[in-house]
Design a protein around this motif. Structure first.
Motif, PDB file in Angstrom:
ATOM      1  N   THR A   1       0.831  -1.207   0.000  1.00 19.03           N
ATOM      2  CA  THR A   1       0.000   0.000   0.000  1.00 19.03           C
ATOM      3  C   THR A   1       0.866   1.258   0.000  1.00 19.03           C
ATOM      4  OG1 THR A   1      -1.793  -1.160   1.126  1.00 19.03           O
ATOM      5  CG2 THR A   1      -1.797   1.246   1.277  1.00 19.03           C
ATOM      6  N   ALA A   2       1.918   1.264   0.805  1.00 19.41           N
ATOM      7  CA  ALA A   2       2.818   2.419   0.864  1.00 19.41           C
ATOM      8  C   ALA A   2       3.533   2.632  -0.470  1.00 19.41           C
ATOM      9  CB  ALA A   2       3.829   2.236   1.995  1.00 19.41           C
TER      10      ALA A   2
ATOM     11  N   ALA B   1       3.082   5.933  -2.763  1.00 21.94           N
ATOM     12  CA  ALA B   1       4.238   6.728  -3.169  1.00 21.94           C
ATOM     13  C   ALA B   1       4.267   6.896  -4.688  1.00 21.94           C
ATOM     14  CB  ALA B   1       5.530   6.090  -2.666  1.00 21.94           C
ATOM     15  N   VAL B   2       3.929   5.838  -5.424  1.00 25.13           N
ATOM     16  CA  VAL B   2       3.861   5.940  -6.888  1.00 25.13           C
ATOM     17  C   VAL B   2       2.783   6.941  -7.284  1.00 25.13           C
ATOM     18  CG1 VAL B   2       3.199   4.697  -9.001  1.00 25.13           C
ATOM     19  CG2 VAL B   2       4.831   3.670  -7.403  1.00 25.13           C
TER      20      VAL B   2
ATOM     21  N   ASN C   1       6.277  10.148  -5.569  1.00 23.85           N
ATOM     22  CA  ASN C   1       7.374  10.124  -4.601  1.00 23.85           C
ATOM     23  C   ASN C   1       8.292   8.954  -4.974  1.00 23.85           C
ATOM     24  OD1 ASN C   1       9.063  10.208  -2.395  1.00 23.85           O
ATOM     25  ND2 ASN C   1       7.410  10.358  -0.886  1.00 23.85           N
ATOM     26  N   TRP C   2       9.059   9.150  -6.036  1.00 27.05           N
ATOM     27  CA  TRP C   2       9.796   8.064  -6.688  1.00 27.05           C
ATOM     28  C   TRP C   2      10.837   7.429  -5.785  1.00 27.05           C
ATOM     29  CZ3 TRP C   2       6.296   7.356  -9.805  1.00 27.05           C
ATOM     30  CH2 TRP C   2       5.746   8.360 -10.592  1.00 27.05           C
ATOM     31  N   TYR C   3      11.543   8.214  -4.996  1.00 30.93           N
ATOM     32  CA  TYR C   3      12.603   7.651  -4.153  1.00 30.93           C
ATOM     33  C   TYR C   3      12.008   6.777  -3.050  1.00 30.93           C
ATOM     34  CZ  TYR C   3      15.577  10.814  -6.718  1.00 30.93           C
ATOM     35  OH  TYR C   3      16.236  11.457  -7.730  1.00 30.93           O
ATOM     36  N   ALA C   4      10.907   7.223  -2.460  1.00 32.78           N
ATOM     37  CA  ALA C   4      10.237   6.419  -1.435  1.00 32.78           C
ATOM     38  C   ALA C   4       9.683   5.135  -2.050  1.00 32.78           C
ATOM     39  CB  ALA C   4       9.123   7.218  -0.767  1.00 32.78           C
TER      40      ALA C   4
ATOM     41  N   ILE D   1      11.008   1.303  -0.987  1.00 32.45           N
ATOM     42  CA  ILE D   1      10.128   0.249  -0.468  1.00 32.45           C
ATOM     43  C   ILE D   1      10.109  -0.935  -1.422  1.00 32.45           C
ATOM     44  CG2 ILE D   1       7.804  -0.348   0.292  1.00 32.45           C
ATOM     45  CD1 ILE D   1       7.412   2.685   0.883  1.00 32.45           C
ATOM     46  N   ALA D   2      10.026  -0.667  -2.713  1.00 30.07           N
ATOM     47  CA  ALA D   2       9.985  -1.756  -3.696  1.00 30.07           C
ATOM     48  C   ALA D   2      11.231  -2.630  -3.603  1.00 30.07           C
ATOM     49  CB  ALA D   2       9.824  -1.196  -5.105  1.00 30.07           C
ATOM     50  N   LEU D   3      12.390  -2.024  -3.432  1.00 33.16           N
ATOM     51  CA  LEU D   3      13.627  -2.805  -3.341  1.00 33.16           C
ATOM     52  C   LEU D   3      13.771  -3.502  -1.993  1.00 33.16           C
ATOM     53  CD1 LEU D   3      16.069  -0.370  -5.156  1.00 33.16           C
ATOM     54  CD2 LEU D   3      15.298  -2.636  -5.958  1.00 33.16           C
ATOM     55  N   THR D   4      13.012  -3.067  -1.012  1.00 36.14           N
ATOM     56  CA  THR D   4      13.045  -3.698   0.308  1.00 36.14           C
ATOM     57  C   THR D   4      12.110  -4.904   0.377  1.00 36.14           C
ATOM     58  OG1 THR D   4      13.575  -1.568   1.301  1.00 36.14           O
ATOM     59  CG2 THR D   4      12.751  -3.253   2.785  1.00 36.14           C
TER      60      THR D   4
END
Length: 162
Positions: free
Chosen positions: A6-7, A11-12, A16-19, A23-26
């Motif tokens: 959801t986060a 962000a997308v 908020n590309w960096y956030a 999260i995507a890489l985490t």
């Protein structure tokens, strides 16, 4: 995991590309840890990525229709390390790096859709699409592991704000 998906989507939606990317890489890290807590971080990330994302980043190309991997699990892990620990998209100094040297992320633009383009050892990805593809893979994984009591118990321990 739903809170992370959801986060990422929020962000997308906010640009908020960096956030979103962080999260995507985490998320593959978190899923891999929940599924295989005894494996080392790189091994579990790559294993999870290869099962749930790799096919999205492969295509048959050229006259012989040779299978080409644009983004391997190792290169994605190297991106994760470079971005989350160093704030970089270059992975040529990462031990996990396999084929790529760097990434170029683009933002959505009206009338064009460029995603998964490789120029030499640089992979261009559209940041929103990549983040949403990781989110979709996590959602698919959640369905698959829904009946696993051990995984559900570990999922219940994830951070929750609110």
């Amino acid at each position: 995991m739903h809170q992370f998906v959801t986060a990422t989507k929020a962000a997308v939606a906010q640009g908020n590309w960096y956030a979103a990317l962080a999260i995507a890489l985490t998320m593959p890290d978190i899923c891999g840890r929940i599924e295989s807590p005894s494996k080392n971080p790189r091994e579990r990330f790559v294993d999870w990525y290869d099962r749930f994302l790799l096919k999205r980043y492969q295509a048959n190309i050229g006259a012989n229709r040779t299978l080409h991997t644009f983004l391997s699990g190792l290169d994605c892990y190297a991106l994760r390390c470079a971005f989350l620990h160093q704030g970089e998209f270059g992975i040529d100094d990462q031990r996990a790096q396999q084929a790529l040297e760097s990434f170029h992320f683009t933002i959505p633009s009206q009338g064009s859709f460029f995603h998964v383009n490789q120029f030499d050892n640089v992979l261009q990805l559209r940041v929103d699409q990549f983040c949403l593809e990781v989110s979709e893979a996590v959602e698919q994984w959640l369905v698959i592991v829904a009946g696993d009591k051990d995984i559900q118990a570990r999922l219940a321990k994830l951070a929750s704000i609110g």
